[in-house]
Design a protein around this motif. Structure first.
Motif, mmCIF file in Angstrom:
data_model
loop_
_atom_site.group_PDB
_atom_site.id
_atom_site.type_symbol
_atom_site.label_atom_id
_atom_site.label_comp_id
_atom_site.label_asym_id
_atom_site.label_seq_id
_atom_site.Cartn_x
_atom_site.Cartn_y
_atom_site.Cartn_z
ATOM 1 N N MET A 1 0.863 -1.192 0.000
ATOM 2 C CA MET A 1 0.000 0.000 0.000
ATOM 3 C C MET A 1 0.893 1.234 0.000
ATOM 4 S SD MET A 1 -3.278 -0.929 0.075
ATOM 5 C CE MET A 1 -4.194 0.400 0.836
ATOM 6 N N PRO A 2 0.362 2.352 -0.467
ATOM 7 C CA PRO A 2 1.211 3.550 -0.629
ATOM 8 C C PRO A 2 1.247 4.463 0.600
ATOM 9 C CG PRO A 2 -0.936 3.954 -1.611
ATOM 10 C CD PRO A 2 -0.977 2.550 -1.043
ATOM 11 N N TRP B 1 -2.425 3.041 -8.349
ATOM 12 C CA TRP B 1 -1.866 2.093 -7.385
ATOM 13 C C TRP B 1 -2.549 0.755 -7.604
ATOM 14 C CZ3 TRP B 1 2.320 2.677 -4.372
ATOM 15 C CH2 TRP B 1 2.620 1.640 -3.485
ATOM 16 N N GLY C 1 1.628 8.262 0.309
ATOM 17 C CA GLY C 1 1.752 9.340 -0.669
ATOM 18 C C GLY C 1 2.129 10.652 -0.005
ATOM 19 N N CYS D 1 -3.366 4.620 5.304
ATOM 20 C CA CYS D 1 -2.224 5.330 4.715
ATOM 21 C C CYS D 1 -1.775 6.465 5.642
ATOM 22 C CB CYS D 1 -2.579 5.900 3.349
ATOM 23 S SG CYS D 1 -3.093 4.656 2.147
ATOM 24 N N GLU E 1 -4.795 10.681 -4.012
ATOM 25 C CA GLU E 1 -3.571 10.877 -4.785
ATOM 26 C C GLU E 1 -3.420 9.832 -5.891
ATOM 27 O OE1 GLU E 1 -0.497 11.472 -2.035
ATOM 28 O OE2 GLU E 1 1.073 11.791 -3.509
#
Lengths: 476, 496
Positions: free
Chosen positions: A382-383, B411, A385, A419, B384
């Motif tokens: 998972m990011p 993503w 950001g 996140c 994002e």
């Protein structure tokens, strides 16, 4: 649950589990039954036959990865019914496969913790692993058993209700690991406060049993910096002043599953005498609501010195981890991996089939994904950001603990909280290679499957053990 | 919109001068000239303003001398920061600083013709306004820019490089217009009609109404539409730009590329009605379709050498006495039956029929669908990245690369049997929701059942279709997310 090795062939009347690979010829005596039952031998499926002998055919699939043998063993014991003993007939398997077969039986067959006045159900069956190569099998079994034992240790901790497993008692339970050669150090509430664990202290201070920071050390043999596991250990999470809705709150006894998994992994390493040095830092607390609870709006000074604005006292896991991660850096770890039942957001994102993986180090993340796939504890990257971090900018402190609800898109109902939490944690890891596993959603099984009964899963123990074996046990 | 021109470097005698200055090294000839024009005051003034040339840093000097109304300094950053993508972004940063000036000149040592064109693109993208419903806006609040000249050594080359970027920007503006329009103005039939502007660019536009779709058997799409008095539409837009093989007996034409968009012009949720707070945002539940239409305009506008077919399913999801109910079972165009558990999971029903039609009719090389599909993707990823689901590794990698190159990030999210099981139904082939856990993934699993195994990617753009604040290339509002991403995908891999 113990599994003994044996070399004596099964006697008449003993129930036998026989692995069978998909696509191979069926044993002649059973061919008709296999055809009648449309049994294919798919990994994780089994077929119980009672005539002429009591045989459970355990499918190992076509590709037969190690995990498939574990699932076969699990499926075999799940089909045992009321029989009280089982012989796992691994004479046709390689030693490593035999060990995996038995490990699966242990993972699936060990009965989950129950607290009853009158014992219900049946005791764990007596299980033996029948092998043609006892000396060759022993080292493999020792490693596989260690990993399974660590998992069962974690599961039992997770299953314990919060009135049985308070922070103080959790720390005591962890002391028991000393008998396996693990060093255990506990920092109690007073010293935590004095030493500046401002976040952990705030979260845990209202509970009758105050917070603890437990450090487990396994020395290993290698002259290397340790790998560090950091676990969220919320023995119970009411949400605090930002109290949770009543429905389902009982599940919050499992909010220490991250810490339990770290402890289970340490046990596994010790039981199999891993050469790799490892340390686990477990942040243990109960998030209670009361007159001395910390509040939304409070600003906390964490152990790192950084100040944190609290917006939601139910986002407490990231706070205790902030102090634990910073503390872990004193051990100069090669890598830090934290495990936490951290957010509902990750359940919305990934469901109950895999855990979320956040990392600042692509090679470490890749190794974790590989380890997870190998043991059937999958991770999905998972990011973190740029925007996720920006959302945490605070007007009053160095950082906000989470993004405010009640503003932004759709009235703030929809927030990428997993996140955000990862972006928050990253602030406390310094430059160390780090990964964060958000295991909310996978800490328990809603239904039994081939690798475990319904209930606490012990997710993470086998994954961490495998990661160490794959990546941290080589001489440098 | 101001006219964007490219000129040789020359110090303007009035208006604004924008200087793009690196952290170290020369700002170029106009920088030197500006220093002279300000009697040497410029460097001191910038120092006083704390300007160090960091990427995106800005400083404004009013009436600096030489007849100029202002000098705007914008930081280029370090040498490694000077990329086409960053310069485009800086063009966007520049726009609000010069929008009130009739004439401006933008200059910098770094401005090769390609970079100059990208500055122009960034300016244009940021300058977008949707002001047709403002009747009382004060003159001073409107932008006054008439001409912006970007200084570069080879203006002709820059102009040529800017032409395709301007065409892409026009496609983006079309998409932003569609997404911005209120739902009483833009209903399915109106949206379909507006696709006809593409005909001027050489796109073949076919429009299907409820009768044709009923005849084909679009039971899933029409089930969603039945609660509204507004009729459903499907629009097919064909741009056949690939060079045709010369002579007979040559190799066959390549398979076309298909882009499919969800176009729910307003989504009340239907009988499973949404809460009132924020429901007005559901006017942009047609952003996937808006992007596909904008993309077709971009590709045709720059005469892309590829065969591309855009398909959009347009409906309005309303509660009424004739609306679809939770519990209804509908038969999709594919023949598969669907139990409707939640009428607010309508986008996937629309896509089901359009995707099946696309793969059956056009046998595409791949299909990419775009949809503001789930709130869950916002809970997963935020605003994002768009969520990307794919059954084809190569396509997924190309999309990831195109996303990084354009800043329209994707993503990758998972698919798998365990998730597919969540949409098993007791009465039909599947149900249209799989519960909260993994909500975006189960939506993608649903859609995957309608791609017939063809290479496919699904972009859940619920979090990226709308910009809630200004960013360099997007003024607050409709983003047209996906136009640049997919244009780049086509340009980088499917035009040779």
């Amino acid at each position: 649950m113990q599994i003994r090795l044996r070399t004596v062939a099964p006697r008449a009347g003993e129930a036998v589990a026989l692995p069978w690979a998909q696509g191979t010829p069926a044993p002649e005596a059973m061919a008709a039954a296999i055809a009648a039952a449309h049994f294919t031998g798919e990994a994780g499926t089994s077929l119980a036959l009672f005539s002429p002998d009591a045989v459970i055919l355990a499918g190992t699939g076509a590709a037969a990865a190690p995990l498939d043998f574990e699932r076969a063993g699990g499926a075999a014991i799940a089909a045992l019914g009321d029989a009280s003993a089982l012989v796992l007939d691994a004479r046709g398997l390689q030693p490593a496969e035999a060990a995996a077969f038995a490990a699966g039986a242990m993972l699936r067959g060990a009965p989950p913790l129950a607290i009853r006045s009158v014992p219900a159900g049946k005791p764990a069956p007596r299980v033996e692993l029948l092998t043609g190569d006892r000396p060759g099998t022993i080292p493999h079994w020792r490693a596989a058993e260690a990993s399974a034992r660590g998992t069962l240790f974690a599961r039992d901790l997770v299953s314990e209700p919060a009135n049985y497993l308070t922070p103080a008692i959790f720390a005591t339970r962890l002391r028991s690991l000393e008998e396996h050669g693990i060093t255990v150090k506990v920092i109690g509430p007073k010293r935590l406060r004095r030493r500046g664990f401002g976040a952990l202290s705030a979260v845990g201070r209202e509970a009758a049993s105050g917070p603890r920071l437990v450090t487990l050390r396994w020395k290993g043999r290698l002259d290397a910096r340790p790998i560090a596991f950091i676990g969220k250990g919320l023995c119970f999470d009411t949400g605090g002043i930002s109290i949770k809705p009543a429905a389902g709150m009982e599940e919050m006894r499992a909010d220490m599953a991250g810490a339990a998994a770290c402890a289970g992994a340490m046990l596994a390493l010790a039981l199999r005498r891993s050469p790799a040095p490892a340390v686990a830092i477990l942040a243990i607390a109960e998030n209670s609501t009361g007159g001395d609870s910390y509040r939304p709006g409070d600003v906390l000074t964490t152990l790192s010195g950084r100040t944190v604005e609290v917006l939601d006292t139910d986002a407490e896991g990231r706070l205790v981890l902030a102090d634990a991660l910073h503390h872990a850096r004193h051990h100069r770890p090669q890598a830090m991996i934290d495990l936490a039942t951290l957010t509902g957001s990750i359940v919305t994102a990934l469901g109950h089939h895999q855990a979320g993986l956040f990392s600042n180090d692509p090679p470490l993340a890749a190794a974790l994904v590989a380890a997870g796939a190998a043991v059937g504890e999958p991770l999905w990257p998972m990011p973190i950001g740029v925007r996720h971090r920006e959302d945490l900018n605070s007007d009053i402190a160095d950082i906000k603990q989470c993004a405010p609800s009640g503003s932004g898109a759709s009235g703030g109902r929809l927030m990428p909280d997993a996140c955000h939490a990862a972006a928050f944690l990253r602030e406390f890891v310094g430059g160390v290679a780090w990964a964060h596993l958000d295991i909310a959603g996978v800490e328990a099984r809603a239904e039994a499957d081939a690798l475990g009964p319904k209930g606490a899963s012990g997710f993470g123990v086998r994954l961490l053990d495998r990661l160490v074996a794959m990546r941290f046990e080589e001489e440098r | 919109m101001a006219d964007i021109a490219f000129t040789k470097p020359a110090l303007p005698r009035h208006g604004a001068l924008v200087l793009l200055l690196p952290e170290e090294g020369s700002g170029g000839t106009l920088h030197e000239a500006a220093i002279a024009a300000t009697d040497g005051r410029l460097p001191k003034a910038l120092e006083a303003a704390g300007f160090k040339g960091k990427k995106g840093q800005t400083a404004t000097l009013w009436a600096p001398g030489g007849g100029l109304s202002k000098i705007v300094a914008i930081g280029l950053g370090k040498p490694g920061d000077i990329t086409a993508e960053n310069l485009e972004s800086l063009g966007g940063t520049a726009w609000p600083l010069i929008a009130a000036e009739r004439e401006s000149v933008i200059a910098g040592e770094a401005l090769t013709p390609e970079f100059a064109a990208r500055i122009g693109s960034g300016l244009k993208l940021r300058s977008y306004r949707f002001d047709k419903y403002r009747t009382k806006e004060k003159e001073e609040d409107k932008p006054k820019a008439e001409r912006i000249a970007i200084a570069t050594a080879d203006p002709a080359k820059a102009k040529a490089a800017f032409a395709p970027l301007a065409a892409i920007a026009e496609g983006i503006f079309l998409a932003r217009d569609l997404v911005s329009e209120p739902p009483n103005v833009l209903f399915p039939a109106e949206m379909a009609d507006r696709c006809k502007v593409l005909e001027k660019l050489g796109v073949v536009v076919e429009i299907m109404g409820p009768k044709e779709m009923k005849k084909l058997g679009f039971g899933a799409l029409l089930g969603v539409a039945q609660g509204s008095v507004q009729e459903a539409r499907m629009v097919v837009m064909k741009w056949m730009g690939a060079p045709k093989p010369a002579g007979r007996g040559k190799k066959e034409a390549k398979k076309p590329l298909c882009f499919v968009g969800k176009g729910v012009t307003f989504d009340t949720g239907g009988i499973s009605i949404k809460p009132a707070g924020g429901m007005e945002e559901m006017k942009f539940d047609m952003a996937g379709a808006g992007t596909v239409i904008g993309l077709m305009a971009a590709l045709a506008g720059r005469k892309a050498k590829a065969d591309v077919i855009g398909l959009v399913g347009l409906v309005e999801n309303m509660p009424s006495g004739n609306a679809q109910r939770p519990g209804d079972v509908v038969t999709s165009y594919s023949g598969q039956t669907i139990e409707v558990i939640n009428t607010d999971a309508e986008g996937r029903l629309v896509l089901a029929d359009v995707l099946w039609y696309a793969q059956e009719k056009y046998d595409p090389a791949f299909m990419v669908d775009l949809a503001t599909l789930t709130g869950a993707i916002i809970v997963a990823l935020g605003h994002e990245h768009a969520g990307m689901f794919a059954n084809d590794e190569a396509l997924a990698e190309k999309l990831e690369a195109a996303g990084k190159a354009t800043g329209e990030l994707v993503w990758r999210m998972p698919l798998g049997d365990a998730y597919d099981k969540q949409i098993k139904s007791d009465i039909a082939d599947m149900k249209n929701v799989g519960g909260r856990p993994g909500g975006s993934i189960t939506a993608a699993q649903f859609i995957q059942r309608f791609v017939n195994g063809k290479p496919w990617a699904h972009l859940d753009i619920a979090g990226t279709a709308w910009a809630y604040k200004d960013v360099p290339l997007i003024p607050k509002g409709a983003s047209a997310y996906g136009v640049r991403l997919l244009d780049r995908l086509v340009a980088d891999h499917y035009e040779d």
